[in-house]
Design a protein around this motif. Structure first.
Motif, mmCIF file in Angstrom:
data_model
loop_
_atom_site.group_PDB
_atom_site.id
_atom_site.type_symbol
_atom_site.label_atom_id
_atom_site.label_comp_id
_atom_site.label_asym_id
_atom_site.label_seq_id
_atom_site.Cartn_x
_atom_site.Cartn_y
_atom_site.Cartn_z
ATOM 1 N N THR A 78 -1.700 -38.860 54.495
ATOM 2 C CA THR A 78 -2.072 -39.402 53.183
ATOM 3 C C THR A 78 -3.058 -38.470 52.499
ATOM 4 O O THR A 78 -3.996 -37.959 53.131
ATOM 5 C CB THR A 78 -2.704 -40.802 53.333
ATOM 6 O OG1 THR A 78 -1.777 -41.674 54.002
ATOM 7 C CG2 THR A 78 -3.046 -41.392 51.969
ATOM 8 N N ILE A 79 -2.847 -38.238 51.207
ATOM 9 C CA ILE A 79 -3.756 -37.422 50.396
ATOM 10 C C ILE A 79 -4.112 -38.216 49.147
ATOM 11 O O ILE A 79 -3.217 -38.614 48.386
ATOM 12 C CB ILE A 79 -3.117 -36.078 49.998
ATOM 13 C CG1 ILE A 79 -2.788 -35.243 51.242
ATOM 14 C CG2 ILE A 79 -4.057 -35.295 49.073
ATOM 15 C CD1 ILE A 79 -2.141 -33.907 50.915
ATOM 16 N N GLY A 83 0.795 -41.503 50.307
ATOM 17 C CA GLY A 83 1.425 -41.148 51.565
ATOM 18 C C GLY A 83 2.577 -40.164 51.370
ATOM 19 O O GLY A 83 3.350 -40.282 50.419
ATOM 20 N N PHE A 84 2.672 -39.189 52.259
ATOM 21 C CA PHE A 84 3.740 -38.187 52.195
ATOM 22 C C PHE A 84 4.557 -38.251 53.485
ATOM 23 O O PHE A 84 4.003 -38.180 54.583
ATOM 24 C CB PHE A 84 3.162 -36.776 52.013
ATOM 25 C CG PHE A 84 2.580 -36.540 50.646
ATOM 26 C CD1 PHE A 84 3.355 -35.984 49.635
ATOM 27 C CD2 PHE A 84 1.263 -36.889 50.368
ATOM 28 C CE1 PHE A 84 2.820 -35.763 48.376
ATOM 29 C CE2 PHE A 84 0.723 -36.680 49.110
ATOM 30 C CZ PHE A 84 1.505 -36.115 48.106
ATOM 31 N N ARG A 87 10.498 -36.454 54.386
ATOM 32 C CA ARG A 87 11.438 -36.275 53.269
ATOM 33 C C ARG A 87 10.713 -35.703 52.051
ATOM 34 O O ARG A 87 11.211 -34.790 51.388
ATOM 35 C CB ARG A 87 12.069 -37.611 52.895
ATOM 36 C CG ARG A 87 12.941 -37.539 51.624
ATOM 37 C CD ARG A 87 13.566 -38.885 51.296
ATOM 38 N NE ARG A 87 14.318 -38.829 50.053
ATOM 39 C CZ ARG A 87 13.834 -39.179 48.866
ATOM 40 N NH1 ARG A 87 12.569 -39.610 48.788
ATOM 41 N NH2 ARG A 87 14.570 -39.099 47.785
ATOM 42 N N ASP A 88 9.507 -36.232 51.764
ATOM 43 C CA ASP A 88 8.724 -35.716 50.635
ATOM 44 C C ASP A 88 8.399 -34.241 50.834
ATOM 45 O O ASP A 88 8.494 -33.432 49.898
ATOM 46 C CB ASP A 88 7.425 -36.515 50.475
ATOM 47 C CG ASP A 88 7.681 -37.972 50.129
ATOM 48 O OD1 ASP A 88 8.718 -38.252 49.493
ATOM 49 O OD2 ASP A 88 6.849 -38.816 50.502
ATOM 50 N N ILE A 89 8.009 -33.899 52.057
ATOM 51 C CA ILE A 89 7.655 -32.500 52.352
ATOM 52 C C ILE A 89 8.867 -31.593 52.160
ATOM 53 O O ILE A 89 8.769 -30.508 51.577
ATOM 54 C CB ILE A 89 7.095 -32.379 53.781
ATOM 55 C CG1 ILE A 89 5.788 -33.167 53.909
ATOM 56 C CG2 ILE A 89 6.874 -30.913 54.161
ATOM 57 C CD1 ILE A 89 5.284 -33.311 55.328
ATOM 58 N N ILE A 90 10.030 -32.030 52.662
ATOM 59 C CA ILE A 90 11.258 -31.231 52.527
ATOM 60 C C ILE A 90 11.609 -31.039 51.060
ATOM 61 O O ILE A 90 11.968 -29.933 50.628
ATOM 62 C CB ILE A 90 12.419 -31.916 53.281
ATOM 63 C CG1 ILE A 90 12.186 -31.842 54.797
ATOM 64 C CG2 ILE A 90 13.756 -31.258 52.928
ATOM 65 C CD1 ILE A 90 13.168 -32.656 55.612
ATOM 66 N N GLY A 206 6.478 -35.791 45.320
ATOM 67 C CA GLY A 206 5.139 -36.289 45.006
ATOM 68 C C GLY A 206 5.138 -37.706 44.486
ATOM 69 O O GLY A 206 4.160 -38.135 43.862
ATOM 70 N N GLU A 207 6.260 -38.430 44.741
ATOM 71 C CA GLU A 207 6.385 -39.842 44.340
ATOM 72 C C GLU A 207 6.376 -40.023 42.830
ATOM 73 O O GLU A 207 5.992 -41.074 42.320
ATOM 74 C CB GLU A 207 5.270 -40.693 44.965
ATOM 75 C CG GLU A 207 5.216 -40.645 46.485
ATOM 76 C CD GLU A 207 6.514 -41.138 47.122
ATOM 77 O OE1 GLU A 207 7.134 -42.047 46.567
ATOM 78 O OE2 GLU A 207 6.894 -40.592 48.169
#
Length: 246
Positions: A78-79, A83-84, A87-90, A206-207
């Motif tokens: 979480t940043i 939350g990341f 899938r978000d990172i990819i 990044g949502e």
């Protein structure tokens, strides 16, 4: 596994998912077309086939790993309260790669062909193209399969929809690749599309959800304008040739 065949709702899910997979495959087709446009014709065709085959393999393998795919959507860190997940990172890494690659290609187009390009494709160009296609195939496959899981519950429906979409992509990628190779201005437009797609992937990671309909509508409008320019250019050359003969 195929109980849905007797259920109209199953066929409706198949048609809807197939259409969605075809639309999501547009990004993949554009990227592959741009990459292979710099290769010799025989290598370009081979790279295109390998790229689309890898895309199909990745999607089917991911479908058989549904449990792992669902875990990819769970936050791993979480940043600032956001939350990341993996899938978000990819998506963020893949989107950043698309932006960097498209920007590099635009710069190369503006600067003109280098010495190596004037002599022909570099010895490692084919391997590099296949490697880059593989990376982006994986990114688009994760996005595609997560979407498929949200739209259908039966694995057989998902697999059939993916195969149908890949068949359409294969049929469309050849003409698209040749068109981009023969019309340099359309390559610049395709590169601009890749930047737009890359930005949307980073935003999605990044949502920040950007409706795909907006992106594809803009792409379709720009492509229609470019098609008119290409047809107008052909008519101008035809008229100029006719006057020259007279």
């Amino acid at each position: 596994m195929f109980e849905w065949v007797a259920n109209p709702a199953g066929w409706a899910a198949l048609v809807t998912l197939s259409a969605m997979e075809i639309v999501l495959g547009i990004d993949n087709v554009v990227f592959i077309s741009v990459l292979v446009s710099k290769l010799p014709r025989d290598q370009a065709e081979r790279a295109r086939r390998i790229g689309l085959l890898l895309a199909l393999v990745f999607r089917v393998l991911l479908l058989f790993a549904l449990t792992a795919i669902m875990r990819l959507t769970e936050p791993v860190f979480t940043i600032f309260g956001n939350g990341f997940s993996w899938r978000d990172i990819i998506l963020i890494v893949g989107g950043a790669f698309l932006i960097a690659k498209a920007t590099h290609e635009i710069h190369a187009e503006m600067e003109g062909p280098g010495e190596s390009e004037r002599r022909g494709a570099a010895p490692g160009a084919f391997t590099a193209a296949v490697a880059q296609i593989t990376v982006i195939d994986l990114v688009f496959s994760v996005d595609s399969i997560v979407t498929a899981i949200g739209m259908a519950q039966d694995v057989s429906i998902m697999i059939i929809a993916v195969v149908i979409a890949m068949a359409v992509m294969y049929a469309a990628s050849g003409p698209v690749s040749r068109f981009i190779a023969h019309h340099p201005t359309t390559k610049m437009l395709a590169l601009a599309f890749l930047i737009l797609i890359g930005v949307s992937l980073v935003a999605e990671g990044g949502e920040i959800h950007i409706p795909r309909g907006y992106i594809y509508s803009a792409m379709a409008f720009a492509a229609a304008v470019e098609a008119i320019n290409v047809m107008a250019g052909r008519k101008r050359r035809k008229h100029a040739g006719g006057r020259g003969e007279a």
